[in-house]
Design a protein around this motif. Structure first.
Motif, PDB file in Angstrom:
ATOM      1  N   GLU A   1       0.829  -1.209   0.000  1.00 11.15           N
ATOM      2  CA  GLU A   1       0.000   0.000   0.000  1.00 11.15           C
ATOM      3  C   GLU A   1       0.866   1.262   0.000  1.00 11.15           C
ATOM      4  N   VAL A   2       1.877   1.264   0.839  1.00  8.18           N
ATOM      5  CA  VAL A   2       2.781   2.420   0.914  1.00  8.18           C
ATOM      6  C   VAL A   2       3.536   2.589  -0.400  1.00  8.18           C
ATOM      7  N   ASP A   3       4.023   1.464  -0.942  1.00  7.50           N
ATOM      8  CA  ASP A   3       4.761   1.533  -2.209  1.00  7.50           C
ATOM      9  C   ASP A   3       3.865   2.038  -3.342  1.00  7.50           C
ATOM     10  N   ASP A   4       2.605   1.573  -3.355  1.00 12.76           N
ATOM     11  CA  ASP A   4       1.666   2.052  -4.375  1.00 12.76           C
ATOM     12  C   ASP A   4       1.438   3.549  -4.234  1.00 12.76           C
ATOM     13  N   ARG A   5       1.277   3.979  -2.965  1.00 12.02           N
ATOM     14  CA  ARG A   5       1.068   5.416  -2.712  1.00 12.02           C
ATOM     15  C   ARG A   5       2.280   6.231  -3.140  1.00 12.02           C
ATOM     16  N   ARG A   6       3.467   5.690  -2.857  1.00 12.84           N
ATOM     17  CA  ARG A   6       4.696   6.371  -3.269  1.00 12.84           C
ATOM     18  C   ARG A   6       4.771   6.465  -4.789  1.00 12.84           C
TER      19      ARG A   6
END
Length: 949
Positions: free
Chosen positions: A916-921
């Motif tokens: 999720e964090v990587d997608d947001r980044r």
């Protein structure tokens, strides 16, 4: 023989575009327009701080954290003026209530920016006038208090997009991360992703979590969440973590220290003096009786919901004079006797105690006191009692403190003589009636000449005469604003400076008034709020003051509480002496002077015996000491100070050089566009008549640039005449021409132009506009060559210096534009795009690095949680091995399986969270990439042939 100084329409158009072009934040000339318009001499660190605020186009804001006295307000003013020049004019300024007028006046006087103060009354008026959202000014600066911003947070949030939000004393928001901090949360949510400039001398006071709070208001992507910040930086025990934290706040925080600017900022000292007085027997009796009355739990005369506020004001008026408290007692008696409404009561107190409006706003919603229903007899008894107090007060014809003022003035003026300062004093009182009493007292003394009053209305006969004379004197200058209130204030200050000796002022003079020519501040009445005292003294003890400032206070020798208040302010706050007055640590610790004021009032309300008063003040002083966390003070110094050890050496902004160049351009294009209508004067020009096309409301008369004498119309870039001249110059359709430049037309020798004497060539001017990173940059590209070497391009710098020279002649010409000019333009265009790409790449990489650190932060909590579960599993395994029987072993094995299942779930959650964090980044990086897309526009201005004689 020198040539006459004259310029062509080609040069005027070139100057017009140069003066208004949009520049990137790395360009030293970025703020030149704002600096040109500023009616103040700026210091290098102030310009550097303003440039810092513009540095990264992807940033959501900055914290400007200079130490007290170094001009954070000026730095923010530069940012506001620059935004205004770029036509980004939806600007919100949130400040403590007592600083609203000061901000309004400083923006107007120093930067030529008009602002609107929104408070309860002006908000209601705007609504009544049909404005759906009074904050929606389309183009305009709105100033409001913290309390008002919180109350109207929904209105603020409804503005489509603020261009800038400035927050003064921003440490008030540092506890935004705490659940109970309603004001901070409401303001943070209301301004959302708006670009913010936060001003505070104390960005860190008691806990590193405050740093998280401040920075999260700027940008939620600098740190992860609160839990991850606690884990990583809650207790910094190693140099690596400390260094990492410094690097992460470096792009958003700039702090300049007093010791950094000693080379060019000279400050004088404060000298503290005290005058003790002993009230007469009747004065002491009055104080005792009214004090006991105010301490009573039930009072019919004070309205529910405002008892705390009004009783605090009455305590202050009681200490001010018998005349002041007599008026207040009569007002509350009328409420009982004549049914005076709460609104009328409030209006009466506003007229008498001029800090009432600001104080009421800051004390709002804090008074839960409720008076029980009273029987008629108790009301009649209270009316009779109040009448007796009024009679006693009115029987006192003179006050001991007023008589002591004459002795104090003699001693203080002697001190001024010793330090070489003029005999001028400002006397501050919190009461209008005390002000009148002091005027009567001084009029009967040796100080009867040169007295001037200053208050919220300024409508006495003397003020009207001074205003009338001032209007006549400055009839042809821009000093007259058209606002009678502002102009009367300016007239009274000028009179005090030129002819006056003593100004008797209420709190109205503590806001937005520059009295640096006065070196004696007398606190006839001493506020309990240390920030208000700082504000008073700051009228005189400020940048530009040439002498030490004497601060004189009065102490009632019979009043233990009064003595302890003064002792606390003097010893703990260091307000009255030293170089800078109250320290960052103390003012930051109390956060809001009203909180401190409330605590003092509580002592006055509840304790009357000397030993009780001493005990409570000892406790207050001890509590204050605990609030000043010296460990955090040291941490702040290490975190924020000396990002660059050679800060002054690296400030490259040569303000004088830039100003000289651009001011010459402005004057030259104005003379060109008004040719035949203006004449020359030293430092400016005089408009005799206006061209037919010029707006009719532009005044004729003498004009001068900012920071000159100040007796003419102030000629700024924002002035309607300058705006008209610039737009007219830009609109010229220019034909090919031949310009003959005169090399000896200037007083100063410019070698590169001198070397061109006897030579000729071609010159082409092109405006390039590049849009990327949500902002536009303009480049006025000059390409040219010398006829003797057509293939060799002349540098931009040489051609700029040539275009700035006056001409001796101009005539029409017809020629074929050389292809060399287009080749040069193509090369220059490629260079500019390359420079912008490289610069944007640095911003991009910095943002990606920030996002990676943010994503790592968010994973820290989950990883820490898994580590904790692993630790529990190891402990359960050890316990299971040594279990004494089968039942116990089965119990621990079951517990072990539960923990392993929980760990596996947490691992899956971690992977999901990482995804999720990587997608947001990745989403954010995609947005960043889109912002980097470049769009370039090319606009041909003119092509000429030239020669230099």
């Amino acid at each position: 023989m020198p040539c006459k100084e004259q310029y062509t329409k080609h040069q005027a158009q070139y100057f017009a575009w140069q003066l208004t072009r949009r520049l990137d934040s790395e360009n030293e000339d970025k703020l030149t327009g704002a600096i040109m318009d500023a009616q103040i001499d700026l210091n290098p660190h102030q310009v550097d701080a303003a440039l810092f605020a513009f540095r990264n186009p992807l940033s959501n804001g900055v914290i400007l954290a200079d130490e007290v006295g170094l001009g954070k307000t000026i730095e923010a003013g530069l940012v506001i003026a620059q935004k205004w020049a770029e036509r980004r004019r939806r600007i919100l300024i949130i400040v403590p209530a007592n600083l609203r007028k000061q901000w309004h006046q400083e923006l107007q006087e120093k930067f030529g920016v008009e602002a609107t103060i929104l408070d309860g009354d002006s908000y209601k008026k705007a609504k009544k006038d049909g404005r759906k959202n009074p904050f929606d000014m389309q183009e305009g600066v709105v100033i409001c208090s913290y309390q008002f911003a919180k109350a109207k947070a929904d209105d603020i949030q409804m503005i489509p997009q603020w261009d800038l939000a400035v927050i003064d004393e921003a440490h008030r928001l540092r506890n935004v991360y705490k659940k109970g901090n309603k004001i901070a949360k409401a303001i943070a949510e209301a301004i959302g992703n708006t670009y913010k400039v936060m001003l505070t001398a104390t960005p860190l006071q008691n806990s590193l979590l405050e740093l998280y709070g401040m920075v999260s208001i700027i940008d939620e992507k600098i740190f992860g969440d609160l839990d991850s910040f606690r884990i990583k930086y809650g207790r910094i025990n190693d140099a690596t973590s400390f260094s990492e934290l410094r690097q992460r706040i470096k792009p958003v925080c700039k702090r300049t220290l007093r010791k950094d600017v000693e080379a060019y900022v000279k400050y004088t000292k404060r000298i503290a003096m005290v005058e003790e007085f002993t009230p007469s027997a009747n004065e002491q009796l009055l104080y005792k009786r009214v004090s006991n009355y105010l301490r009573r739990p039930n009072l019919n005369a004070l309205p529910d919901g405002q008892r705390q506020l009004i009783s605090m004001v009455m305590w202050k008026l009681l200490a001010s004079s018998s005349f002041a408290i007599a008026g207040a007692l009569d007002t509350i008696r009328k409420r009982l006797l004549e049914g005076l409404t709460d609104q009328s009561l409030t209006k009466a107190f506003e007229a008498e105690y001029e800090a009432f409006v600001e104080t009421r706003e800051e004390w709002d919603d804090d008074d839960q006191y409720s008076t029980p229903l009273a029987d008629r007899q108790s009301v009649l008894d209270e009316i009779e009692e109040l009448g007796a107090y009024i009679k006693l007060a009115e029987s006192i014809s003179d006050n001991a403190k007023g008589e002591k003022l004459l002795d104090a003035l003699k001693i203080a003026f002697q001190k001024l003589s010793e330090i070489g300062a003029k005999e001028k004093a400002i006397i501050f009182t919190e009461s209008r009636k005390t002000q009148d009493y002091l005027l009567r007292t001084l009029k009967k003394s040796q100080y009867k000449d040169g007295i001037v009053l200053f208050n919220g209305t300024n409508n006495d006969a003397q003020a009207k005469e001074i205003y009338k004379a001032w209007i006549t004197k400055h009839a042809e200058s821009d000093k007259i604003t058209g606002s009678k209130t502002s102009d009367t204030r300016a007239a009274l200050v000028e009179y005090f400076c030129d002819q006056g000796k003593i100004m008797i002022a209420t709190e109205a003079a503590a806001e937005g008034v520059n009295l640096q020519f006065c070196s004696l501040v007398i606190n006839y009445d001493l506020p309990w709020n240390p920030q208000r005292i700082e504000q008073r003294i700051g009228r005189c003890h400020r940048y530009g003051q040439k002498h030490d400032v004497v601060v004189l206070n009065f102490i009632d020798s019979t009043n233990e509480a009064d003595k302890r208040v003064h002792e606390l302010l003097r010893l703990k706050f260091n307000i009255f002496d030293g170089v800078f007055g109250a320290s960052d640590e103390v003012l930051g610790a109390i956060e809001n002077g009203v909180d401190f004021e409330r605590r003092i009032k509580n002592i006055y309300d509840n304790y009357r015996e000397a030993h009780d008063i001493q005990r409570e003040f000892d406790k207050l002083q001890e509590d204050l000491a605990h609030e000043i966390n010296l460990q955090m003070v040291n941490t702040r110094e290490k975190l924020f100070e000396h990002f660059d050890e050679d800060v002054l050496q690296n400030i490259k902004v040569d303000t004088n050089r830039s100003l000289d160049k651009y001011e010459r351009m402005l004057l030259a294009l104005t003379r060109s566009e008004l040719d035949g209508h203006i004449g020359d004067i030293e430092g400016g020009f005089v408009v005799n008549t206006l061209p037919p096309q010029a707006p009719k409301d532009i005044p004729t008369g003498e004009y001068e640039l900012p920071r000159r004498k100040g007796d003419c119309h102030l000629y700024r870039l924002k002035h309607p005449l300058a705006q008209w001249a610039i737009e007219k110059a830009k609109s010229h359709q220019l034909e090919q021409s031949h310009l003959v430049f005169c090399a000896n037309a200037k007083d100063t020798k410019v070698s590169v132009v001198q070397e061109l004497r006897g030579q000729s060539g071609q010159l082409k001017a092109t405006k390039l506009t590049v849009e990327s990173m949500k902002r536009a940059e303009d480049y006025i590209v000059l390409t040219g060559f010398n006829d003797a070497a057509k293939s060799e391009a002349m540098s931009q710098e040489v051609l700029e210096k040539l275009m700035a020279f006056p001409i001796s002649n101009i005539h029409s010409a017809s020629f074929v534009e050389s292809p060399h000019l287009q080749d040069q333009l193509s090369r220059r265009k490629t260079e500019i795009l390359g420079e912008i790409t490289n610069r944007n790449l640095q911003y991009f990489e910095a943002e990606v690095e920030k996002l990676e650190a943010w994503s790592d932060d968010l994973k820290v909590v989950l990883e820490q949680d898994i580590k904790e579960t692993d630790r529990e599993i190891r402990e359960v395994r050890r316990t299971a091995k040594v279990a004494p029987d089968l039942n116990e072993k089965l119990h621990w094995q079951k517990r072990l399986k539960d923990l392993e299942r929980l760990r596996n779930k947490k691992r899956r959650d971690l992977f999901d969270k990482q995804d999720e964090v990587d997608d947001r980044r990745e989403e954010l990086i995609t947005v960043l990439e889109e912002k980097m897309n470049q769009k370039i526009e090319e606009h041909h201005l003119f092509t000429i042939t030239w020669e230099v004689i």
